[in-house]
Design an enzyme around this catalytic site. Structure first.
Site, PDB file in Angstrom:
ATOM      1  N   ASP A  62       0.809  -1.224   0.000  1.00 53.61           N
ATOM      2  CA  ASP A  62       0.000   0.000   0.000  1.00 53.61           C
ATOM      3  C   ASP A  62       0.839   1.269   0.000  1.00 53.61           C
ATOM      4  O   ASP A  62       0.450   2.297   0.562  1.00 53.61           O
ATOM      5  CB  ASP A  62      -0.961   0.020   1.208  1.00 53.61           C
ATOM      6  CG  ASP A  62      -1.860  -1.200   1.216  1.00 53.61           C
ATOM      7  OD1 ASP A  62      -2.257  -1.645   0.131  1.00 53.61           O
ATOM      8  OD2 ASP A  62      -2.144  -1.711   2.314  1.00 53.61           O
ATOM      9  N   LYS A  94       1.758   2.253  -5.064  1.00 52.30           N
ATOM     10  CA  LYS A  94       2.370   1.769  -6.304  1.00 52.30           C
ATOM     11  C   LYS A  94       1.461   2.058  -7.496  1.00 52.30           C
ATOM     12  O   LYS A  94       1.918   2.398  -8.578  1.00 52.30           O
ATOM     13  CB  LYS A  94       2.617   0.251  -6.217  1.00 52.30           C
ATOM     14  CG  LYS A  94       3.558  -0.156  -5.107  1.00 52.30           C
ATOM     15  CD  LYS A  94       3.649  -1.667  -4.964  1.00 52.30           C
ATOM     16  CE  LYS A  94       2.388  -2.317  -4.449  1.00 52.30           C
ATOM     17  NZ  LYS A  94       2.037  -1.986  -3.050  1.00 52.30           N
ATOM     18  N   ASN A 111      -5.352 -10.267  -3.814  1.00 54.92           N
ATOM     19  CA  ASN A 111      -5.021  -9.715  -2.473  1.00 54.92           C
ATOM     20  C   ASN A 111      -4.535  -8.269  -2.587  1.00 54.92           C
ATOM     21  O   ASN A 111      -4.520  -7.536  -1.606  1.00 54.92           O
ATOM     22  CB  ASN A 111      -3.970 -10.582  -1.755  1.00 54.92           C
ATOM     23  CG  ASN A 111      -2.755 -10.891  -2.611  1.00 54.92           C
ATOM     24  OD1 ASN A 111      -2.754 -10.645  -3.816  1.00 54.92           O
ATOM     25  ND2 ASN A 111      -1.729 -11.454  -2.006  1.00 54.92           N
ATOM     26  N   GLY A 123      -4.525  -4.290  -3.714  1.00 57.97           N
ATOM     27  CA  GLY A 123      -5.523  -3.230  -3.887  1.00 57.97           C
ATOM     28  C   GLY A 123      -4.783  -1.987  -4.322  1.00 57.97           C
ATOM     29  O   GLY A 123      -4.127  -1.348  -3.515  1.00 57.97           O
ATOM     30  N   HIS A 124      -4.808  -1.691  -5.613  1.00 53.98           N
ATOM     31  CA  HIS A 124      -4.062  -0.556  -6.158  1.00 53.98           C
ATOM     32  C   HIS A 124      -5.047   0.519  -6.609  1.00 53.98           C
ATOM     33  O   HIS A 124      -5.960   0.242  -7.375  1.00 53.98           O
ATOM     34  CB  HIS A 124      -3.186  -0.998  -7.339  1.00 53.98           C
ATOM     35  CG  HIS A 124      -2.144  -2.003  -6.961  1.00 53.98           C
ATOM     36  ND1 HIS A 124      -1.273  -2.566  -7.844  1.00 53.98           N
ATOM     37  CD2 HIS A 124      -1.828  -2.548  -5.745  1.00 53.98           C
ATOM     38  CE1 HIS A 124      -0.459  -3.399  -7.209  1.00 53.98           C
ATOM     39  NE2 HIS A 124      -0.790  -3.425  -5.934  1.00 53.98           N
ATOM     40  N   GLN A 171       1.787  -6.101  -3.397  1.00 53.57           N
ATOM     41  CA  GLN A 171       2.321  -6.166  -2.031  1.00 53.57           C
ATOM     42  C   GLN A 171       3.629  -5.344  -1.931  1.00 53.57           C
ATOM     43  O   GLN A 171       3.966  -4.620  -2.847  1.00 53.57           O
ATOM     44  CB  GLN A 171       2.567  -7.616  -1.576  1.00 53.57           C
ATOM     45  CG  GLN A 171       1.305  -8.434  -1.364  1.00 53.57           C
ATOM     46  CD  GLN A 171       0.725  -9.002  -2.643  1.00 53.57           C
ATOM     47  OE1 GLN A 171       1.394  -9.703  -3.366  1.00 53.57           O
ATOM     48  NE2 GLN A 171      -0.534  -8.722  -2.912  1.00 53.57           N
ATOM     49  N   THR A 192       3.284 -12.556   2.428  1.00 53.79           N
ATOM     50  CA  THR A 192       2.361 -13.165   1.482  1.00 53.79           C
ATOM     51  C   THR A 192       3.065 -14.391   0.889  1.00 53.79           C
ATOM     52  O   THR A 192       4.203 -14.694   1.259  1.00 53.79           O
ATOM     53  CB  THR A 192       1.912 -12.143   0.416  1.00 53.79           C
ATOM     54  OG1 THR A 192       0.827 -12.709  -0.325  1.00 53.79           O
ATOM     55  CG2 THR A 192       3.048 -11.745  -0.521  1.00 53.79           C
ATOM     56  N   ASP A 219       1.982  14.739   1.986  1.00 47.68           N
ATOM     57  CA  ASP A 219       0.961  15.670   2.506  1.00 47.68           C
ATOM     58  C   ASP A 219       0.366  15.214   3.834  1.00 47.68           C
ATOM     59  O   ASP A 219      -0.057  16.031   4.649  1.00 47.68           O
ATOM     60  CB  ASP A 219      -0.166  15.830   1.465  1.00 47.68           C
ATOM     61  CG  ASP A 219      -0.737  14.484   1.032  1.00 47.68           C
ATOM     62  OD1 ASP A 219       0.046  13.649   0.551  1.00 47.68           O
ATOM     63  OD2 ASP A 219      -1.949  14.250   1.204  1.00 47.68           O
TER      64      ASP A 219
HETATM   65  P1  GDP Z   1      -0.819   0.384  -3.549  1.00 44.70           P
HETATM   66  O1  GDP Z   1      -1.415  -0.879  -3.075  1.00 44.70           O
HETATM   67  O2  GDP Z   1       0.644   0.468  -3.300  1.00 44.70           O
HETATM   68  O3  GDP Z   1      -1.150   0.738  -4.976  1.00 44.70           O
HETATM   69  O4  GDP Z   1      -1.473   1.557  -2.639  1.00 44.70           O
HETATM   70  P2  GDP Z   1      -3.025   1.690  -2.230  1.00 44.70           P
HETATM   71  O5  GDP Z   1      -3.791   2.118  -3.417  1.00 44.70           O
HETATM   72  O6  GDP Z   1      -3.494   0.469  -1.525  1.00 44.70           O
HETATM   73  O7  GDP Z   1      -2.945   2.813  -1.128  1.00 44.70           O
HETATM   74  C1  GDP Z   1      -2.471   4.101  -1.400  1.00 44.70           C
HETATM   75  C2  GDP Z   1      -3.609   5.093  -1.113  1.00 44.70           C
HETATM   76  O8  GDP Z   1      -3.072   6.391  -1.023  1.00 44.70           O
HETATM   77  C3  GDP Z   1      -4.652   5.160  -2.214  1.00 44.70           C
HETATM   78  O9  GDP Z   1      -5.908   5.421  -1.640  1.00 44.70           O
HETATM   79  C4  GDP Z   1      -4.192   6.343  -3.056  1.00 44.70           C
HETATM   80  O10 GDP Z   1      -5.256   6.973  -3.771  1.00 44.70           O
HETATM   81  C5  GDP Z   1      -3.664   7.254  -1.995  1.00 44.70           C
HETATM   82  N1  GDP Z   1      -2.560   8.136  -2.407  1.00 44.70           N
HETATM   83  C6  GDP Z   1      -1.601   7.953  -3.340  1.00 44.70           C
HETATM   84  N2  GDP Z   1      -0.694   8.930  -3.315  1.00 44.70           N
HETATM   85  C7  GDP Z   1      -1.092   9.782  -2.342  1.00 44.70           C
HETATM   86  C8  GDP Z   1      -0.534  10.988  -1.802  1.00 44.70           C
HETATM   87  O11 GDP Z   1       0.508  11.466  -2.198  1.00 44.70           O
HETATM   88  N3  GDP Z   1      -1.237  11.578  -0.780  1.00 44.70           N
HETATM   89  C9  GDP Z   1      -2.396  11.070  -0.293  1.00 44.70           C
HETATM   90  N4  GDP Z   1      -2.997  11.714   0.690  1.00 44.70           N
HETATM   91  N5  GDP Z   1      -2.918   9.916  -0.761  1.00 44.70           N
HETATM   92  C10 GDP Z   1      -2.274   9.290  -1.757  1.00 44.70           C
HETATM   93  P1  IMO Z   2      -0.927  -4.133  -2.252  1.00 43.74           P
HETATM   94  O1  IMO Z   2      -0.545  -4.696  -3.601  1.00 43.74           O
HETATM   95  C1  IMO Z   2      -0.840  -4.617   2.090  1.00 43.74           C
HETATM   96  C2  IMO Z   2      -0.848  -8.731   3.609  1.00 43.74           C
HETATM   97  C3  IMO Z   2      -2.068  -9.204   4.367  1.00 43.74           C
HETATM   98  C4  IMO Z   2      -1.410 -10.184   5.314  1.00 43.74           C
HETATM   99  C5  IMO Z   2      -0.316 -10.816   4.467  1.00 43.74           C
HETATM  100  C6  IMO Z   2      -0.708 -12.148   3.859  1.00 43.74           C
HETATM  101  O2  IMO Z   2      -2.203  -3.401  -2.248  1.00 43.74           O
HETATM  102  O3  IMO Z   2       0.210  -3.399  -1.647  1.00 43.74           O
HETATM  103  P2  IMO Z   2      -2.323 -12.821   1.852  1.00 43.74           P
HETATM  104  O4  IMO Z   2      -3.788 -12.592   1.643  1.00 43.74           O
HETATM  105  O5  IMO Z   2      -1.461 -12.219   0.771  1.00 43.74           O
HETATM  106  O6  IMO Z   2      -1.975 -14.244   2.102  1.00 43.74           O
HETATM  107  O7  IMO Z   2      -1.973 -12.039   3.228  1.00 43.74           O
HETATM  108  O8  IMO Z   2      -0.042  -9.879   3.445  1.00 43.74           O
HETATM  109  N1  IMO Z   2      -1.130  -8.195   2.255  1.00 43.74           N
HETATM  110  C7  IMO Z   2      -1.069  -6.900   1.936  1.00 43.74           C
HETATM  111  N2  IMO Z   2      -0.863  -5.808   2.730  1.00 43.74           N
HETATM  112  N3  IMO Z   2      -1.009  -4.477   0.751  1.00 43.74           N
HETATM  113  C8  IMO Z   2      -1.200  -5.551  -0.041  1.00 43.74           C
HETATM  114  O9  IMO Z   2      -1.223  -5.464  -1.392  1.00 43.74           O
HETATM  115  C9  IMO Z   2      -1.282  -6.823   0.556  1.00 43.74           C
HETATM  116  N4  IMO Z   2      -1.486  -8.076   0.085  1.00 43.74           N
HETATM  117  C10 IMO Z   2      -1.366  -8.893   1.122  1.00 43.74           C
HETATM  118  O10 IMO Z   2      -2.694  -8.143   5.045  1.00 43.74           O
HETATM  119  O11 IMO Z   2      -0.766  -9.474   6.361  1.00 43.74           O
HETATM  120 MG    MG Z   3      -2.888  -1.553  -1.760  1.00 42.83          MG
END
Ligand code: GDP
Ligand code: IMO
Ligand code: MG
Length: 431
Positions: free
Chosen positions: A13, A16, A38, A40-41, A227, A242, A339
């Site tokens: 998270d 990416k 698993n 969530g982007h 991840q 994972t 931010d």
């Molecule tokens: P990923 O799994 O690495 O793609 O990241 P996620 O999407 O799970 O989580 C990142 C969250 O931060 C998402 O809700 C994005 O929309 C949000 N986000 C990305 N860049 C920024 C930033 O610079 N500032 C803020 N406040 N939110 C951001």
């Molecule tokens: P993105 O791509 C954050 C974590 C789960 C758990 C561990 C194992 O959005 O960054 P799994 O279901 O993969 O067997 O769970 O890995 N986990 C993540 N945490 N971002 C993710 O993906 C994750 N995918 C798995 O919370 O701790």
């Molecule tokens: Mg994510």
């Protein structure tokens, strides 16, 4: 010819999705090489939010080819849910712009049931997974006898022969975990998955060959890691990881393209740290409902994209990020969510640990050791100015600039991108 990998250096998270979306225009193919639904982007553009789980975020750019590589595990139900959501939002998705490897392994409902029972009955041993069947499916892949690849679904007679003994084994296993476990029927599964195959077929390809042909034709590839590197099954905080290689270590095995073809590895870091699920987290801020941890969670909207769980929040950990940057051969950094820290008087960065009374500056990835590590912090002044409107380096207040420079110094890597908000436009290119 660019061959870029975008990888998270923390526990996932790191944002990416935003970086992949920003870099897609420079590439022809976008490839997921590990994990499954698993992930969530999130991509935000022009006020519209798109969430990707199994599909590469490249699908938003229909002129590109998005590829689900052999290293990914695919639950057909999710695949179509996501395809249909995108189509409903007006994004064209077809066999020409989304391809999936015939060697990707298939998730069945018994994988979800197995994971549910193990996690629910796991007590202290529960991992805190996303419940998407990822672990049990990879376990079967490595164990070989009970795994099914996507290409096999195109041959119903063969599939039924395979599923007979597999389902009998799984039913017995599930019953041994709980007398009330769900039971499955091989013929029903065979029928359901054969039907799903009809829809998957236009997307099915030998993606390794496709990528090699692309490279030969001078096409550029963007790898979208799922991840974070600290969740890598070999190099992460085992066993709280994972079940795939989520660091760039997975590029080669999960796509069939040699890792030495990579020309750039972008390490994505949050300006602080988060973690979902269980496992050690030395810089975690467990400081209650009025504490800084909760403040970061609220400001950064730190709730899991897949499960909605509150993410654990803490200070930036330079020991951990330095480790994953070295592991992935990272060339430059994208510092995200700067931010979110705008409202704090001072900030802390872990620059070393204390383990059993001794100061160390290397990262022990064994969870039982990491649990005993206490962070050694350095403190920096906050900036207390809203930076979400900054668009160029000079727009950042000097304390924010110093914070970013310090991360760069500690990781010994240049920062190429700073992100100050979720939208595409809230991005500062540093060079
Ligand atoms: P990923 O799994 O690495 O793609 O990241 P996620 O999407 O799970 O989580 C990142 C969250 O931060 C998402 O809700 C994005 O929309 C949000 N986000 C990305 N860049 C920024 C930033 O610079 N500032 C803020 N406040 N939110 C951001
Ligand atoms: P993105 O791509 C954050 C974590 C789960 C758990 C561990 C194992 O959005 O960054 P799994 O279901 O993969 O067997 O769970 O890995 N986990 C993540 N945490 N971002 C993710 O993906 C994750 N995918 C798995 O919370 O701790
Ligand atoms: Mg994510």
């Amino acid at each position: 010819m660019a061959c870029t990998c975008v990888v998270g250096l923390q526990w996932g998270d790191e944002a990416k999705g935003k970086i992949v979306d920003l870099l897609t225009a420079e590439h022809d193919l976008v490839v997921r090489y590990n994990g499954g639904a698993n992930a969530g982007h999130t991509v935000v553009r022009g006020g519209k939010t798109f969430k990707f789980s199994l599909l590469p975020t490249g699908v938003l750019h229909p002129h590109l080819r998005s590829v689900i590589g052999n290293g990914v595990v695919v639950y057909p139900v999710r695949f179509f849910e996501e395809v249909n959501q995108l189509r409903a939002a007006g994004v064209p998705v077809g066999g020409d712009n989304l391809v999936v490897s015939d060697h990707a392994h298939v998730i069945f409902p018994y994988h979800l049931e197995e994971e549910r029972l193990l996690e629910e009955g796991g007590g202290e041993q529960a991992i805190g997974t996303t419940g998407r069947g990822i672990g049990p499916c990879y376990q079967d892949k490595v164990g070989r006898r009970h795994a099914v690849r996507l290409g096999e679904l195109a041959h119903p007679d063969h599939l039924l022969k395979r599923l007979g003994p597999i389902v009998a084994y799984k039913n017995a296993l599930l019953r041994s975990l709980s007398p009330t476990a769900r039971q499955f029927d091989a013929e029903t599964l065979c029928r359901d998955y054969t039907r799903a195959m009809e829809q998957v077929r236009p997307h099915l390809a030998d993606t390794t060959r496709l990528l090699h042909e692309g490279l030969k034709a001078g096409k550029s590839i963007l790898y979208e890691a799922a991840q974070g590197s600290l969740l890598d099954v070999d190099h992460g905080t085992y066993p709280y990881v994972t079940s795939s290689n989520s660091s760039p270590a997975g590029v080669w095995s999960g796509s069939g393209v040699p890792a030495r073809r990579l020309t750039r590895v972008v390490g994505v870091i949050k300006a602080y740290s988060t973690r979902v699920g269980r496992g050690p987290f030395p810089t975690e801020l467990n400081d209650g409902p009025d504490g800084i941890g909760e403040k970061i969670r609220k400001t950064g909207r730190e709730y899991g994209t897949v499960t909605g769980r509150p993410r654990r929040c803490g200070w930036f950990d330079a020991v951990a990020a330095r480790y994953s940057a070295a592991l992935g051969g990272v060339d430059d950094l994208a510092v995200m969510l700067l931010d979110v820290l705008s409202d704090l008087d001072e900030l802390r960065i872990a620059t070393a640990y204390e383990l059993d009374g001794e100061r160390i500056d290397c990262f022990p990835s064994d969870s039982f050791l990491l649990e005993r590590c206490k962070p050694v912090y350095e403190t920096m002044p906050g900036w207390r100015v809203d930076v979400s409107g900054a668009r160029k380096p000079a727009d950042l207040p000097s304390a924010a600039r110093r914070y970013v420079d310090r991360l760069s110094e500690l990781l010994k890597l240049p920062v190429s991108i700073v992100s100050v908000g979720p939208d595409r436009v809230q991005t500062i290119f540093m060079r």
